[in-house]
Structures are given as C-alpha cells and as structure tokens.
Design a protein around this motif. Structure first.
Motif: not given
Ligand SMILES: Cc1cc2nc3c(=O)[nH]c(=O)nc-3n(C[C@H](O)[C@H](O)[C@H](O)COP(=O)(O)O)c2cc1C
Length: 235
Positions: A218-227
C-alpha cells in the motif's frame, strides 16, 4: 567412425519448427479444460462499512494462487448471479448494467491461460492458453495470480465503462473483506486485445489485478521522474 545424417534443408526447417512448437507452452485453448468453480459462498465476510473503510489499491502481490473457493467467491462478488429471472428477463447480477445489458465480460487471466467467466454455469471457459497477464498490465500488476480483464461490445462503449466501474468496486470490496489486494488499472500494452483473442467488435476497457498483498503493498511509488531535457543545440 563418424556417422553423419543429412536432412534436406526443407526437412530440417520443418524439424526445427516442430521442436520449437514442442518447447514452448501450448497456445491452443483446446489444451485448457473448463474449470467448474465451487458454489460461491454468498454470506459472511466483513461488515460493509469495514470493507469500505479498508478499500484501497494494492501495488505488490505475493506469488500465491487464490484457492478455488476464494476465486469463485471473488467472481461471484464481481458480477455473479444473485437472483433468478424476475421482473426483468435474464438472471439478476451483483452489479447493475445500463439497460440490463449485462454486456461486460470478465476475462480471467492466470499463468496458464485466459478464461471467460460464465456466471450462470459458474464455470471458467478456456479462451487461449499461455500467460497474458503481462500483455494487459505492467510487470507489477502482472505479478498478481489473477487479472480480471473487462471486455465489452464496442457498440456499448458509452455504458460499459460505467458498468465496469460497478464491477470493479465489487472486486475492491470483496478484496478488502477477504484480506486480498486489488489494483484496478488501464490497459498497458498494444498487444493486449490480441493476447485475449478479441474480435474487432470487442473492446478491452480496463483490468484489475487481484492477489494476496505483498510487501509494501500500500505504499504508493513516487511518479517516474521525467528524463532530463537536452540543452538547446548551439547555433
Ligand atoms: C478508471 C481508473 C483507471 C486507473 N488506471 C490506473 C493505472 O493505469 N495504473 C495505476 O497504477 N493505477 C490506476 N488506477 C488506480 C488509481 O491510481 C488509484 O485508485 C488512486 O491512486 C487512488 O488510490 P486508492 O485506490 O488506494 O484509493 C486507476 C483507477 C481508475 C478508477
């Protein structure tokens, strides 16, 4: 003494193709058998308000299959038959559908193949052998032992997304009640419809992964970082 056996080139190609066919898991639905589910248990579970209080999205799963009874209960809760024909034609279902079309089909994806849930017979009917879970979801979503893919007739698109939402929430509430994790998600993958053998008249709307929650489910992963953006080229 060395004995060498020579096949004509064409025969060797056929032999290699045959060997390859034997080496890969079978892709033919006739290799799968229909699965008669146990009669669903239609009472018990946590109180509704507790299930609502605990409903949430799980994002990791244990590598552990659902017992047949839990699977049957899950599919019944999702969109099973809960009453005989009464004022409306057809059986009543656990989720509503616009104009009572009952159009949304539940494609049930396991590691061994894809099945369609026949709610009246309480049977999983084979569609195609092989693991299609990763064609429908991301690797994290595909790690759940079961993925339910929601499929409708393209002509009914306007209503079937809404109908799917009701079914998906039933799955969430059952999962909360049962200590399972569920992850409703969009379709990830261009080959998804082909992997389920869908026709041009069918639309794959959404999918929902279900299984026992894994570590940090239930840990929400951080959004992917933009290249990083490249600096403008010097003139
Ligand atoms: C229509 C719909 C599509 C969604 N698609 C995705 C998806 O593609 N990927 C994903 O990780 N989560 C997806 N979600 C899950 C939402 O991100 C999630 O419900 C939201 O973050 C709230 O978290 P909660 O369910 O734990 O309350 C979807 C949810 C809905 C209702």
């Amino acid at each position: 003494m060395r004995i060498s056996v020579h096949f004509p080139v064409r025969s060797s190609v056929v032999l290699v193709a045959l060997a390859a066919l034997l080496a890969v898991p079978s892709l033919f639905a006739q290799d799968l058998k229909p699965i008669q589910l146990p009669k669903p248990q239609t009472s018990g579970g946590k109180p509704l308000l507790t299930a609502l209080d605990e409903r949430k999205t799980a994002r990791t799963f244990e590598n552990k299959p659902l017992p047949p009874q839990v699977l049957s209960n899950l599919l019944w809760a999702a969109f099973g038959v809960n009453r005989q024909p009464d004022v409306k034609p057809g059986y009543g279902r656990t989720a509503p559908s616009a104009r009572n079309s009952q159009d949304v089909q539940l494609y049930v994806l396991f590691a061994d193949g894809v099945y369609i849930y026949d709610a009246v017979a309480n049977v999983l009917k084979p569609v195609v052998a092989g693991d299609a879970r990763a064609k429908v979801g991301t690797p994290a979503q595909a790690s759940a032992p079961v993925t339910i893919a929601y499929v409708s007739d393209v002509k009914n698109d306007k209503y079937s997304s809404v109908d799917t939402g009701f079914i998906g929430q039933n799955v969430f509430l059952f999962a909360a009640s049962e200590g399972l994790g569920a992850w409703f998600h969009a379709i990830h993958g261009d080959d998804a419809s082909r992997a389920l053998n869908l026709t041009a008249d069918q639309h794959l709307l959404y999918a929902q992964a279900v299984g026992y929650p894994g570590p940090n489910a239930y840990v929400v992963p951080p959004p992917p970082t933009a290249p990083p953006t490249a600096p403008p080229a010097a003139k």
